[in-house]
Scaffold this motif. Structure first.
Motif, PDB file in Angstrom:
ATOM      1  N   PRO A 153       0.820  -1.223   0.000  1.00 54.31           N
ATOM      2  CA  PRO A 153       0.000   0.000   0.000  1.00 54.31           C
ATOM      3  C   PRO A 153       0.852   1.271   0.000  1.00 54.31           C
ATOM      4  O   PRO A 153       0.514   2.246  -0.669  1.00 54.31           O
ATOM      5  CB  PRO A 153      -0.818  -0.113   1.277  1.00 54.31           C
ATOM      6  CG  PRO A 153      -0.883  -1.573   1.560  1.00 54.31           C
ATOM      7  CD  PRO A 153       0.416  -2.138   1.073  1.00 54.31           C
ATOM      8  N   THR A 154       1.961   1.239   0.699  1.00 51.40           N
ATOM      9  CA  THR A 154       2.824   2.424   0.738  1.00 51.40           C
ATOM     10  C   THR A 154       3.418   2.702  -0.636  1.00 51.40           C
ATOM     11  O   THR A 154       3.434   3.844  -1.094  1.00 51.40           O
ATOM     12  CB  THR A 154       3.957   2.224   1.765  1.00 51.40           C
ATOM     13  OG1 THR A 154       3.374   1.931   3.036  1.00 51.40           O
ATOM     14  CG2 THR A 154       4.824   3.456   1.868  1.00 51.40           C
ATOM     15  N   ARG A 155       3.899   1.681  -1.290  1.00 48.43           N
ATOM     16  CA  ARG A 155       4.478   1.859  -2.620  1.00 48.43           C
ATOM     17  C   ARG A 155       3.420   2.350  -3.605  1.00 48.43           C
ATOM     18  O   ARG A 155       3.680   3.189  -4.460  1.00 48.43           O
ATOM     19  CB  ARG A 155       5.099   0.564  -3.125  1.00 48.43           C
ATOM     20  CG  ARG A 155       5.773   0.760  -4.474  1.00 48.43           C
ATOM     21  CD  ARG A 155       6.410  -0.486  -4.970  1.00 48.43           C
ATOM     22  NE  ARG A 155       7.645  -0.704  -4.214  1.00 48.43           N
ATOM     23  CZ  ARG A 155       8.401  -1.772  -4.356  1.00 48.43           C
ATOM     24  NH1 ARG A 155       8.061  -2.724  -5.205  1.00 48.43           N
ATOM     25  NH2 ARG A 155       9.500  -1.899  -3.664  1.00 48.43           N
ATOM     26  N   ALA A 156       2.211   1.833  -3.481  1.00 48.24           N
ATOM     27  CA  ALA A 156       1.124   2.272  -4.360  1.00 48.24           C
ATOM     28  C   ALA A 156       0.837   3.760  -4.158  1.00 48.24           C
ATOM     29  O   ALA A 156       0.633   4.501  -5.132  1.00 48.24           O
ATOM     30  CB  ALA A 156      -0.132   1.453  -4.106  1.00 48.24           C
ATOM     31  N   LEU A 157       0.844   4.230  -2.899  1.00 46.81           N
ATOM     32  CA  LEU A 157       0.613   5.645  -2.624  1.00 46.81           C
ATOM     33  C   LEU A 157       1.743   6.507  -3.193  1.00 46.81           C
ATOM     34  O   LEU A 157       1.496   7.568  -3.774  1.00 46.81           O
ATOM     35  CB  LEU A 157       0.487   5.883  -1.116  1.00 46.81           C
ATOM     36  CG  LEU A 157      -0.790   5.384  -0.468  1.00 46.81           C
ATOM     37  CD1 LEU A 157      -0.703   5.507   1.044  1.00 46.81           C
ATOM     38  CD2 LEU A 157      -1.987   6.163  -0.987  1.00 46.81           C
ATOM     39  N   VAL A 158       2.978   6.048  -3.044  1.00 54.34           N
ATOM     40  CA  VAL A 158       4.117   6.792  -3.568  1.00 54.34           C
ATOM     41  C   VAL A 158       4.027   6.876  -5.088  1.00 54.34           C
ATOM     42  O   VAL A 158       4.221   7.935  -5.681  1.00 54.34           O
ATOM     43  CB  VAL A 158       5.450   6.151  -3.115  1.00 54.34           C
ATOM     44  CG1 VAL A 158       6.628   6.748  -3.862  1.00 54.34           C
ATOM     45  CG2 VAL A 158       5.622   6.304  -1.613  1.00 54.34           C
ATOM     46  N   CYS A 159       3.721   5.767  -5.729  1.00 52.98           N
ATOM     47  CA  CYS A 159       3.604   5.749  -7.194  1.00 52.98           C
ATOM     48  C   CYS A 159       2.459   6.644  -7.671  1.00 52.98           C
ATOM     49  O   CYS A 159       2.593   7.370  -8.651  1.00 52.98           O
ATOM     50  CB  CYS A 159       3.398   4.324  -7.696  1.00 52.98           C
ATOM     51  SG  CYS A 159       4.858   3.293  -7.507  1.00 52.98           S
TER      52      CYS A 159
END
Length: 93
Positions: A4-10
């Motif tokens: 989820p964190t990587r998705a938000l960053v992307c």
């Protein structure tokens, strides 16, 4: 699979990449009161220069200006990042 964190960053990265700059015009008034000079900006933003010219002519024709709001804003800046001595420099292997 993304966390989820990587998705938000992307998602945030893609939003920033899709931003486009937009040119606008604002009026700036130079005036003085009791020997104190100051400048004021119009709150309204104009899309083209001709609309700005019309408002400028109306302000000059009025002969006086009414200040409707005075504000003060504090701005904080993040300190610069520390210099990383361990970072690889281009060309160094």
């Amino acid at each position: 699979m993304q966390t989820p964190t990587r998705a938000l960053v992307c998602q945030r990265y893609l939003e920033n990449k899709s931003l486009t700059s937009q040119t606008y015009f604002r009026l700036k008034l130079h005036t003085a009161k009791n020997a104190t000079a100051f400048a004021a900006f119009s709150a309204e933003r104009y899309d083209n220069e001709s609309a700005t010219s019309e408002s400028r002519a109306a302000a000059i024709g009025a002969g006086s200006v009414l200040v409707t709001k005075v504000g003060r804003r504090e701005v904080t800046e993040q300190p610069p990042l520390l210099y990383d001595l361990n970072a690889k420099k281009p060309g160094n292997h």
